[in-house]
Scaffold this active site. Structure first.
Site, mmCIF file in Angstrom:
data_model
loop_
_atom_site.group_PDB
_atom_site.id
_atom_site.type_symbol
_atom_site.label_atom_id
_atom_site.label_comp_id
_atom_site.label_asym_id
_atom_site.label_seq_id
_atom_site.Cartn_x
_atom_site.Cartn_y
_atom_site.Cartn_z
ATOM 1 N N HIS A 123 -9.005 -16.707 7.852
ATOM 2 C CA HIS A 123 -8.861 -16.025 6.570
ATOM 3 C C HIS A 123 -9.406 -14.601 6.667
ATOM 4 C CE1 HIS A 123 -8.182 -20.061 4.982
ATOM 5 N NE2 HIS A 123 -9.350 -20.425 5.492
ATOM 6 N N ARG B 234 1.027 -22.524 1.285
ATOM 7 C CA ARG B 234 -0.075 -23.476 1.361
ATOM 8 C C ARG B 234 -0.338 -24.131 0.013
ATOM 9 N NH1 ARG B 234 -6.535 -22.422 2.414
ATOM 10 N NH2 ARG B 234 -6.920 -24.245 3.738
ATOM 11 N N ASP C 13 -10.632 -21.391 11.814
ATOM 12 C CA ASP C 13 -11.080 -21.443 10.417
ATOM 13 C C ASP C 13 -12.130 -20.382 10.121
ATOM 14 O OD1 ASP C 13 -10.910 -22.387 7.786
ATOM 15 O OD2 ASP C 13 -12.613 -23.723 8.042
#
Length: 314
Positions: free
Chosen positions: A55, A144, A268
């Site tokens: 992210h 998503r 992640d």
């Protein structure tokens, strides 16, 4: 500090027989924001290795007022330091729950990264065709459904209508949801007209792990060529924790045994679910892949070939 050093040595010893080494450069130190440790992994990333789940956060991006997860800034520049540390060169930026359906920050980040990056957006049923076209042009390749966090911008009743709209574009639907949710959605997942991607080992709960009936549902989808699993988030459901994440490792190994051609790996980063003072060591997380897929050819498939197929890397 002594405990951290011991943990690091334990992981290095565990993977020494399975992983190729960086050699003398393994002594280098790279400090990365939102990541513990500074050492390089023992496992050497092949050329064009892809991190398929991370992210980007910025206080400049528009926040979804209903979101509950609000991490600090984690920039494109910060992420490049992670790439330098673990050796990946391709990446997939995933829209986090923080920004809901406001994808401008995602598009901006993809523009900064350039052709080596792809994106996964979040949209709801009100999305226009023009917006989908804009996102496609920015190299977004999926949407998503983050159903595991409170305040999510999408709901299951939006799934089939949106899947029908994105299928002609070659996009997929990505899920962050519990194993119980996966089990309940078995029928709809099987009839979707597009590919399905499960975040973070599909969240098999511990200690039951692969004994949960959702595991069989996911493996069935993988083996039918309808789904993919991200080998990511070893810390998401573990009860054992670092450095071995032995329970998550058992789940990951089972996926590798069942369908190695349907797996991708993800960091992640910046690990938004983890507390600021307890971020994982990204070198340890990357080295876990050498335990999960000890055969180099299989590992390289997970890092290079599978992402090229799923995300359209050239």
């Amino acid at each position: 500090m002594a405990e951290q050093d011991w943990n690091r040595r334990a992981v290095l010893a565990a993977v020494a027989g399975a992983a190729s080494t960086v050699g003398a450069t393994a002594q280098a130190q790279v400090s990365v924001p939102w990541s513990a440790g500074t050492e390089l992994p023992t496992t050497k990333a092949p050329p064009n290795a892809a991190d398929c789940h991370h992210h980007i956060y910025s206080s400049r991006f528009k926040v979804d007022p209903n979101s509950t997860l609000r991490p600090g800034d984690a920039s494109v520049g910060d992420y490049h330091l992670l790439q330098k540390r673990i050796g990946t060169s391709r990446n997939v930026v995933v829209q986090p729950s923080t920004y809901g359906i406001f994808n401008d920050g995602l598009v901006e980040a993809l523009g900064e990264f350039g052709p080596s990056a792809r994106g996964v957006a979040v949209v709801n049923a009100s999305v226009t065709d023009a917006e989908l076209k804009r996102l496609d042009g920015a190299r977004v390749r999926g949407i998503r459904f983050n159903l595991g966090n409170a305040g999510g911008a999408t709901t299951m009743d939006m799934l089939e209508p949106l899947a029908k709209r994105i299928a002609p574009m070659g996009w997929h639907v990505q899920f962050n949801m519990s194993a119980d949710m996966t089990l309940a959605a078995k029928d709809v997942l099987n009839r979707l007209p597009c590919q399905v991607v499960f975040d973070h080992l599909a969240h098999m709960p511990e200690p039951i792990g692969i004994g949960h009936p959702a595991f069989a549902v996911v493996v069935d989808l993988l083996q039918k060529g309808k789904a993919w699993v991200k080998l990511s988030g070893a810390y998401a459901d573990t009860k054992i924790g670092p450095p071995t994440y032995a329970d998550s490792t058992a789940v990951a190994k089972a996926y590798v045994q069942a369908a190695p051609e349907r797996l991708v790996w993800g960091s992640d980063w910046p690990h938004p679910s983890e507390k600021d003072n307890a971020k994982p060591d990204d070198a340890i997380l990357f080295d876990l892949l050498a335990q999960w897929a000890p055969v180099e050819a299989v590992r390289n498939r997970i890092l290079v070939d599978n992402p090229a197929t799923l995300y359209g890397f050239s």
